[in-house]
Every structure is written in C-alpha cells, then in structure tokens.
Write a protein that holds these residues in place. Structure first.
Motif, PDB file in Angstrom:
ATOM      1  N   GLY A   1       0.843  -1.418  -0.035  1.00 41.43           N
ATOM      2  CA  GLY A   1       0.046  -0.033   0.128  1.00 41.43           C
ATOM      3  C   GLY A   1       0.681   1.215   0.021  1.00 41.43           C
ATOM      4  O   GLY A   1       0.104   2.510   0.226  1.00 41.43           O
ATOM      5  N   LEU A   2       1.925   1.211  -0.221  1.00 37.20           N
ATOM      6  CA  LEU A   2       2.984   2.459  -0.514  1.00 37.20           C
ATOM      7  C   LEU A   2       2.470   3.133  -1.821  1.00 37.20           C
ATOM      8  O   LEU A   2       1.874   2.653  -2.680  1.00 37.20           O
ATOM      9  CB  LEU A   2       4.431   2.211  -0.219  1.00 37.20           C
ATOM     10  CG  LEU A   2       4.925   2.322   0.921  1.00 37.20           C
ATOM     11  CD1 LEU A   2       4.629   1.043   1.886  1.00 37.20           C
ATOM     12  CD2 LEU A   2       6.727   2.373   0.714  1.00 37.20           C
ATOM     13  N   PRO A   3       2.788   4.452  -1.970  1.00 40.00           N
ATOM     14  CA  PRO A   3       2.635   5.084  -3.188  1.00 40.00           C
ATOM     15  C   PRO A   3       3.398   4.575  -4.147  1.00 40.00           C
ATOM     16  O   PRO A   3       4.671   3.819  -3.737  1.00 40.00           O
ATOM     17  CB  PRO A   3       3.216   6.416  -2.915  1.00 40.00           C
ATOM     18  CG  PRO A   3       2.922   6.503  -1.320  1.00 40.00           C
ATOM     19  CD  PRO A   3       3.333   5.450  -0.984  1.00 40.00           C
ATOM     20  N   LEU A   4       3.237   4.763  -5.578  1.00 40.62           N
ATOM     21  CA  LEU A   4       4.136   4.239  -6.467  1.00 40.62           C
ATOM     22  C   LEU A   4       5.515   4.741  -6.407  1.00 40.62           C
ATOM     23  O   LEU A   4       5.735   5.910  -5.901  1.00 40.62           O
ATOM     24  CB  LEU A   4       3.623   4.699  -7.963  1.00 40.62           C
ATOM     25  CG  LEU A   4       2.455   3.959  -8.352  1.00 40.62           C
ATOM     26  CD1 LEU A   4       1.996   4.638  -9.534  1.00 40.62           C
ATOM     27  CD2 LEU A   4       2.652   2.378  -8.890  1.00 40.62           C
ATOM     28  N   GLY A   5       6.444   3.886  -6.642  1.00 39.66           N
ATOM     29  CA  GLY A   5       7.786   4.167  -6.683  1.00 39.66           C
ATOM     30  C   GLY A   5       8.747   3.766  -5.296  1.00 39.66           C
ATOM     31  O   GLY A   5       9.624   4.440  -5.071  1.00 39.66           O
ATOM     32  N   ALA A   6       8.098   2.359  -4.929  1.00 41.77           N
ATOM     33  CA  ALA A   6       8.721   2.026  -3.545  1.00 41.77           C
ATOM     34  C   ALA A   6       8.885   0.469  -3.880  1.00 41.77           C
ATOM     35  O   ALA A   6       8.112  -0.252  -4.180  1.00 41.77           O
ATOM     36  CB  ALA A   6       8.076   2.313  -2.637  1.00 41.77           C
ATOM     37  N   GLY A   7      10.387   0.094  -3.510  1.00 41.44           N
ATOM     38  CA  GLY A   7      10.256  -1.416  -3.301  1.00 41.44           C
ATOM     39  C   GLY A   7      11.779  -1.713  -2.968  1.00 41.44           C
ATOM     40  O   GLY A   7      12.506  -0.870  -2.094  1.00 41.44           O
ATOM     41  N   PHE A   8      12.303  -2.945  -2.871  1.00 40.31           N
ATOM     42  CA  PHE A   8      13.518  -3.195  -2.122  1.00 40.31           C
ATOM     43  C   PHE A   8      14.213  -4.584  -2.499  1.00 40.31           C
ATOM     44  O   PHE A   8      13.411  -5.120  -3.009  1.00 40.31           O
ATOM     45  CB  PHE A   8      13.473  -2.942  -0.503  1.00 40.31           C
ATOM     46  CG  PHE A   8      12.669  -4.289   0.020  1.00 40.31           C
ATOM     47  CD1 PHE A   8      13.286  -5.505   0.463  1.00 40.31           C
ATOM     48  CD2 PHE A   8      11.338  -3.956   0.387  1.00 40.31           C
ATOM     49  CE1 PHE A   8      12.458  -6.351   1.092  1.00 40.31           C
ATOM     50  CE2 PHE A   8      10.349  -5.085   0.808  1.00 40.31           C
ATOM     51  CZ  PHE A   8      10.986  -6.281   1.294  1.00 40.31           C
ATOM     52  N   LEU A   9      15.373  -4.640  -2.389  1.00 43.99           N
ATOM     53  CA  LEU A   9      15.968  -5.992  -2.766  1.00 43.99           C
ATOM     54  C   LEU A   9      16.713  -6.470  -1.480  1.00 43.99           C
ATOM     55  O   LEU A   9      16.991  -5.608  -0.496  1.00 43.99           O
ATOM     56  CB  LEU A   9      17.143  -5.810  -3.798  1.00 43.99           C
ATOM     57  CG  LEU A   9      18.152  -4.855  -3.769  1.00 43.99           C
ATOM     58  CD1 LEU A   9      19.345  -5.474  -2.648  1.00 43.99           C
ATOM     59  CD2 LEU A   9      18.794  -4.565  -5.227  1.00 43.99           C
ATOM     60  N   TYR A  10      17.011  -7.895  -1.330  1.00 40.83           N
ATOM     61  CA  TYR A  10      17.383  -8.448  -0.302  1.00 40.83           C
ATOM     62  C   TYR A  10      18.774  -9.314  -0.976  1.00 40.83           C
ATOM     63  O   TYR A  10      18.651 -10.129  -1.823  1.00 40.83           O
ATOM     64  CB  TYR A  10      16.432  -9.459   0.227  1.00 40.83           C
ATOM     65  CG  TYR A  10      17.131 -10.675   1.100  1.00 40.83           C
ATOM     66  CD1 TYR A  10      17.497 -10.298   2.317  1.00 40.83           C
ATOM     67  CD2 TYR A  10      17.418 -11.882   0.619  1.00 40.83           C
ATOM     68  CE1 TYR A  10      18.221 -11.243   3.254  1.00 40.83           C
ATOM     69  CE2 TYR A  10      18.101 -12.747   1.330  1.00 40.83           C
ATOM     70  CZ  TYR A  10      18.277 -12.472   2.733  1.00 40.83           C
ATOM     71  OH  TYR A  10      18.931 -13.486   3.686  1.00 40.83           O
ATOM     72  N   ILE A  11      19.700  -9.253  -0.473  1.00 44.65           N
ATOM     73  CA  ILE A  11      20.837 -10.048  -0.486  1.00 44.65           C
ATOM     74  C   ILE A  11      21.538 -10.610   0.825  1.00 44.65           C
ATOM     75  O   ILE A  11      21.606  -9.786   1.818  1.00 44.65           O
ATOM     76  CB  ILE A  11      21.971  -9.241  -1.054  1.00 44.65           C
ATOM     77  CG1 ILE A  11      21.568  -8.773  -2.334  1.00 44.65           C
ATOM     78  CG2 ILE A  11      23.224 -10.317  -1.482  1.00 44.65           C
ATOM     79  CD1 ILE A  11      22.709  -7.578  -2.973  1.00 44.65           C
ATOM     80  N   GLY A  12      21.537 -12.086   0.969  1.00 42.49           N
ATOM     81  CA  GLY A  12      22.231 -12.436   2.102  1.00 42.49           C
ATOM     82  C   GLY A  12      23.426 -12.004   2.770  1.00 42.49           C
ATOM     83  O   GLY A  12      24.295 -11.895   1.636  1.00 42.49           O
TER      84      GLY A  12
END
Length: 428
Positions: free
Chosen positions: A259-270
């Motif tokens: 439910g955030l506004p458009l333009g947000a995400g993230f990546l995960y690296i162990g």
C-alpha cells in the motif's frame, strides 16, 4: 449489515481511522483468519479506508495497489514536507528515516537491516540483481520460466550478449500442481547442467500461481545454482518471511500489496553473498560492504519512503494472516462458482498454498492476444468490470482477475455473472 460501495465512500470520513494496535481496523487476534475472512462488517470497515472509483468494479489490482486513506494522507504530507524542506531534508534527516524503514522491513522479513536496500520498485531491484550477478562465466547458462515477469526475462536475456551465456526457458505445466511444478524444475535443472542462475517467481503476475520456492531453491542449490526470487507480488499478499523462501537473493515491491505510493520497493541479499553482486555502476556513495552500494537511483522521489510508516502500520493493524485469508476467500468465492463451467479454464490449482488473490482464466480455444483483449473489453464495456489480458503463457493468453481488500462479495458475485455471460457469447 452490508454496506454498498457508494455508502462506504460517502461514510469515509466517519469511520474511525487509526492504524495503531487497538484501532477500529485492528484484526481481532482471537478470531481465526479464515473465520474473519467471512466477516463482511469488518471488511466493510476496512474497505471504507480506500477511495476508489464507483464507475466500475476494479478487479485489476495487481499492477498497483491503491493506498488506504491513512497512507494517502501521509503521502500528501510527505510531498508537502519534502517540497518545503527540499535539499535540507535530503541532506539531514532523510537517510535516518530511510534506515528506519529498512529496519522495519527487515524485522517483518526476519532478516537484518544490512541485508535490505531500498529501490524504486521490484523491477529496479530485479534488474540490479540479475545484471549485477558476478558468478557467470562464458559457456554457463541462466534459466527462467514462461510465467516469470517479463522485465525479469528481458534482464536474463540481456546476459546472453554481456556474459556470453546461454538462456534456457522452462514451461510451467497446465494444469499445475505442487508436484508437477517441482518435477518441471527438477527436470529442467537436470537437463541443463550448465545453468548457474535461476529466476524464480514466488507468485507470478500472469496467473497468480504460487510456487514451492523453498523446495525449488534447495533443489537448485544442490546443483550449484543460485536463485533470485521475485517476491514482488507475494509480499503483503501472502504471510511469509525470508526463512520460508530459503533464498540468498530476492526482490520485493512496496507499492503493490503493502500500500505504499508508486515508486517503492527493495532488494534482499544475504549477508554472506553481498560480494556476488556488483556495485551499481561502480558506486562510490557507499562502501563496497554496504548493500546500498548495489543500488544507485540518483535523486529519486523520497516521499513514498517518508509515507512508509503509515503503510506498514496499516498492514500491521490487519496482520498478514488476515489479509491472506481475506484475499484467498474472495478468490475462492468467484472461482468455486465457476469451476465446471463448460469451456472455462481456471489457471491456478485448488491447493491454497499455490494461490493468493490473483487467478487467471481463459475460454478453451480462445488463446490469442486478440481473443483475450476482447474478453476483457467485454467485461468492462458490458459489465463495468475492469480486468486485464495477460500474455506470455505457453498455453495461450488469459485474463487476470485480482481482487483487493476493498473488494466486496457483491463485486465478485457480479464477476461470476459477467464471466458466464461473456463466455457464453464467445463460445457461440
């Protein structure tokens, strides 16, 4: 009492609005999620927190998830605050606020904040991991499935020329079951021993099929294959942590089901695998041992991140188990009424572990792009129900249906009648 969509919209300002624990929205923890999923009074209150058009029924909620009202208001405040403070905000308090968001995300996923880097969306995260993967050598191969996200497929294809590798494509069987999916991946990995990198959708954006990621990741690891998990659609829609995926690399969206506004995400690296992903464009903003050096977005709109706390509060108030149960319930309500309809193919199995909100269908023999564009157009033009045609499936195109938390049982019952009508017309 059942409230109409218009009544919910009219009464929007009178519904108690607080996303903290103990609010009117907080899902009662003593009620089983599957039972709560059927409580229309509770979900009417939740639906009252979304401003949506009354001109049509929106069942295409996979592209972008509508912000609930507390988030929309927080976003507006964030835009104003950013505009007023300008560079001062960006050069003083923003990084600490972004780190707080990273910390909350990490806690929810059961990982460390140092393993999370914010991006402008799941696509940017996916491109960064695929194109930055360092362990490919000429003659190696990479692999993806027909149901994987098209932008991920493009990035994997990009490796062919840049890394001198082969690109292999596997087909997810129709109809799919847990065992047939596992068998398809086992066979593909066995038949292509040079594969070193596998793109794997947790929930794909074409049919909504949820794959047994942890088992496939373990299978790949035994063959020396690294896996990048695309969880852009699943996080916020399904209840899981990174431990449930068993992967070292993964990407997520924040503007779909969180439910955030458009333009947000993230990546995960162990943490132990950071060195296997290149710095983004030789980034020197952060040290090489800082995951943020794997993302270089330039000067981006930070207002979505400034509004993240409101969105994560809203998610927490409902709880992932309750969201998952409600979305599956809405999906089941229309699918179960239509199962057995002559000529209608439902493209996700009945195993609850293999679907969430998203499910696709097609009419037998109507597998072209034109057929399914026409089907979606008829649903919209004749019945005012918005869906979307999806392509790229080896079995042919389809129409995707994606309810949301504001979707009512009346909406999905209306869809059932509409599909029956349109399917009858198209079979004649």
């Amino acid at each position: 009492m059942h409230l109409s969509r218009r009544a919910l919209m009219t009464g929007l300002g009178t519904v108690a609005v607080s996303t903290r624990a103990g609010s009117a929205l907080a899902a009662p923890r003593h009620v089983a999620p599957e039972r709560l999923a059927r409580d229309e009074n509770y979900w009417a209150t939740v639906a009252g927190q979304f401003r949506v058009s009354t001109e049509f029924v929106n069942l295409e909620n996979g592209y972008y998830g509508v912000m609930p009202e507390p988030v929309r208001r927080a976003y507006h405040r964030a835009v104003d605050h950013l505009n007023e403070r300008s560079s001062h905000l960006l050069r003083t308090t923003y990084k600490a606020q972004a780190d707080q968001v990273r910390r909350r995300i990490a806690t929810m996923l059961g990982v460390d904040m140092t393993e999370i880097a914010l991006t402008r969306g799941g696509t940017e995260a996916l491109q960064n991991l695929i194109t930055g993967y360092r362990r490919l050598r000429p003659g190696d191969a990479v692999m993806y499935a027909d149901l994987d996200y098209h932008s991920g497929q493009y990035a994997m294809n990009w490796l062919r020329e840049r890394r001198s590798v082969r690109v292999e494509r596997l087909i997810i069987p129709e109809p799919a079951t847990r065992q047939t999916v596992l068998d398809a991946y086992a066979r593909a990995l066995r038949d292509h021993p040079r594969v070193r990198l596998l793109l794997l959708s947790h929930m794909n954006n074409r049919t909504g099929l949820v794959t047994p990621v942890k088992e496939i990741t373990a299978m790949a690891r035994r063959r020396g294959v690294d896996v990048i998990v695309d969880a852009a659609h699943s996080w916020g829609q399904l209840d899981f942590t990174m431990a449930d995926l068993g992967a070292e690399f993964a990407v997520f969206s924040l503007h779909k089901w969180m439910g955030l506004p458009l333009g947000a995400g993230f990546l995960y690296i162990g943490r132990s695998r950071l060195a296997d992903i290149d710095l983004a464009f030789a980034d020197e903003t952060y040290p090489a041992d800082d995951i943020r050096s794997r993302v270089h977005s330039g000067t981006m709109n930070v207002a979505p991140i400034l509004a993240a706390d409101a969105a994560l509060d809203f998610h927490d108030s409902l709880g992932a188990p309750a969201k998952q149960a409600r979305l599956r319930y809405l999906r089941d309500r229309w699918v179960h009424q239509l199962r057995g309809t002559p000529g209608l193919q439902i493209l996700t199995p009945e195993d609850p572990a293999m679907y969430g909100a998203i499910t696709a269908f097609r009419i037998a023999g109507r597998t072209s792009e034109a057929d399914n564009v026409a089907l979606a157009d008829q649903l919209m033009n004749r019945h005012r129900i918005f869906t979307v045609r999806r392509g790229g499936l080896s079995g042919g195109d389809c129409v995707r249906v994606t309810p949301a938390l504001f979707t009512t049982t009346d909406d999905v019952d209306r869809l059932v009648a509409a599909i029956r009508d349109v399917a009858h017309r198209m079979r004649r």
